[in-house]
Design an enzyme around this catalytic site. Structure first.
Site, mmCIF file in Angstrom:
data_model
loop_
_atom_site.group_PDB
_atom_site.id
_atom_site.type_symbol
_atom_site.label_atom_id
_atom_site.label_comp_id
_atom_site.label_asym_id
_atom_site.label_seq_id
_atom_site.Cartn_x
_atom_site.Cartn_y
_atom_site.Cartn_z
ATOM 1 N N CYS A 94 6.396 0.194 -2.724
ATOM 2 C CA CYS A 94 5.300 1.031 -2.211
ATOM 3 C C CYS A 94 5.446 2.495 -2.612
ATOM 4 O O CYS A 94 4.476 3.124 -3.053
ATOM 5 C CB CYS A 94 5.219 0.901 -0.684
ATOM 6 S SG CYS A 94 6.779 1.172 0.174
ATOM 7 N N HIS A 136 3.024 6.904 3.541
ATOM 8 C CA HIS A 136 4.194 7.585 2.984
ATOM 9 C C HIS A 136 3.792 8.909 2.340
ATOM 10 O O HIS A 136 2.704 9.031 1.757
ATOM 11 C CB HIS A 136 4.845 6.728 1.883
ATOM 12 C CG HIS A 136 5.543 5.507 2.373
ATOM 13 N ND1 HIS A 136 5.750 5.210 3.698
ATOM 14 C CD2 HIS A 136 6.118 4.484 1.673
ATOM 15 C CE1 HIS A 136 6.409 4.068 3.802
ATOM 16 N NE2 HIS A 136 6.639 3.605 2.586
#
Length: 343
Positions: free
Chosen positions: A128, A248
């Site tokens: 990711c 994130h």
């Protein structure tokens, strides 16, 4: 339009649930949908698009007549991917099991879609944090070769799964109520020690390697080299878990071979599909996890020169790692295959 038989392995987890959300949102052309999970989750009922589905235990026989198998990640990938391929399915896998296999393409559709056609039944979804970073790197790399990258990540607890999100919630509630705090999940449920994440940072994601980098940090290094097809880029990474539920963030410092101005960078990033430039310091306007959660695009801000080197830029990059960092990227791979008749 042709419709496809789709299986989701890990359907009850955070990424599996996001697959379902995105299939409905994007009107993905499925005919039959099989929801698969571990024995522990088998039998659960999921209502999807007005129909009740029963989650089935994944076995080697679960992929008969399946065209596309979306694997949400985890150890099950190594077990079931070969069986799915043998049954005739194309596997798009979110685990790390096949990412560095030279026979398996590692794909971000906006960055290296030409590699999809090289698949032999398995296509790997990158880590990711790697996906989020290379989305910002690629349009700049197209302008000038990159010499070196220094990246520090601020990764949400959802990267550790639903259990990590629940633990952050519980810890915050316990602290507010004056109760003792329990830590049982982070930095990893299988690790010998666990730390409180509420009101804290943990500078470890995954296990430490012999070189003192974590596995997550090495993923960012190795996967970026493979995706950009350039082993000469110097990359160093520090990955940190932060008390954020979702999305994130990354501080990315880039040294180029040639000059890339701030304005050029903004224009290149703004024109790149899947990237939104949100960068207005005068208005205190920049990307943050709170605002990017649930969004499909990767957001870039705080674009500025690095005056300590000749051709340097700093970027602040934020993206929802369950969407673009996992389920969305995998579904986009499937969509690209369908639209280019690659399956």
């Amino acid at each position: 339009m042709k419709k496809y038989n789709v299986a989701i392995l890990g359907a009850t987890g955070a990424v599996g649930q996001e697959f379902l959300n995105l299939i409905e949102e994007r009107n993905f052309p499925f005919a039959k949908l099989s929801l698969l999970a571990s024995k522990r989750s088998a039998g659960k009922k999921i209502i999807f698009m007005g129909k009740e589905y029963t989650v089935e235990e994944a076995t080697n026989n679960s992929f008969e007549n399946i065209d596309i198998a979306l694997f949400a990640g985890g150890a099950a990938s190594k077990t079931f991917a070969p069986a799915a391929v043998q049954a005739g399915a194309v596997v798009i896998d979110n685990s790390s099991a096949f990412r560095m296999d030279p026979e398996v393409p590692l794909i971000v559709p906006e960055v290296n879609p030409e590699c999809i056609k090289k698949h032999k039944g398995i296509i790997a979804n990158p880590n990711c944090s790697t996906i989020i970073m290379v989305m910002a790197l690629k349009p700049l790399y197209n302008k000038s070769k990159i010499k070196r990258i220094v990246v520090s990540t601020y990764q949400a607890v959802s990267g550790g799964g639903k259990e990590a999100m629940a633990e952050l919630q519980q810890q915050a509630e316990d602290i507010a109520a004056g109760r003792p705090v329990k830590a049982e999940i982070l930095p990893g449920a299988s690790l010998p020690k666990h730390y409180q994440i509420a009101f804290n940072l943990i500078p470890q994601i995954d296990i430490f390697k012999d070189n003192l980098y974590t596995k997550e940090e090495m993923k960012m290094i190795n996967e970026t080299h493979k995706i950009l097809k350039d082993e000469t880029i110097g990359i160093t990474a520090t990955t940190v878990r932060v008390p954020v539920f979702r999305s994130h963030a990354e501080s990315v410092n880039i040294e180029f071979e040639d000059n890339v101005s701030v304005e050029e960078a903004k224009n290149l990033l703004s024109a790149f599909p899947g990237v939104i430039v949100q960068d207005n310091p005068a208005e205190m306007d920049y990307p943050m996890p709170l605002m990017t959660s649930g969004k499909n695009d990767v957001y870039v801000g705080r674009i500025r020169q690095d005056y300590s080197i000749k051709h340097g830029l700093n970027l602040w990059v934020v993206g929802d790692q369950i969407r673009k960092g996992a389920a969305l990227n995998a579904l986009q791979i499937a969509e690209y295959m369908i639209s280019h008749d690659m399956n």
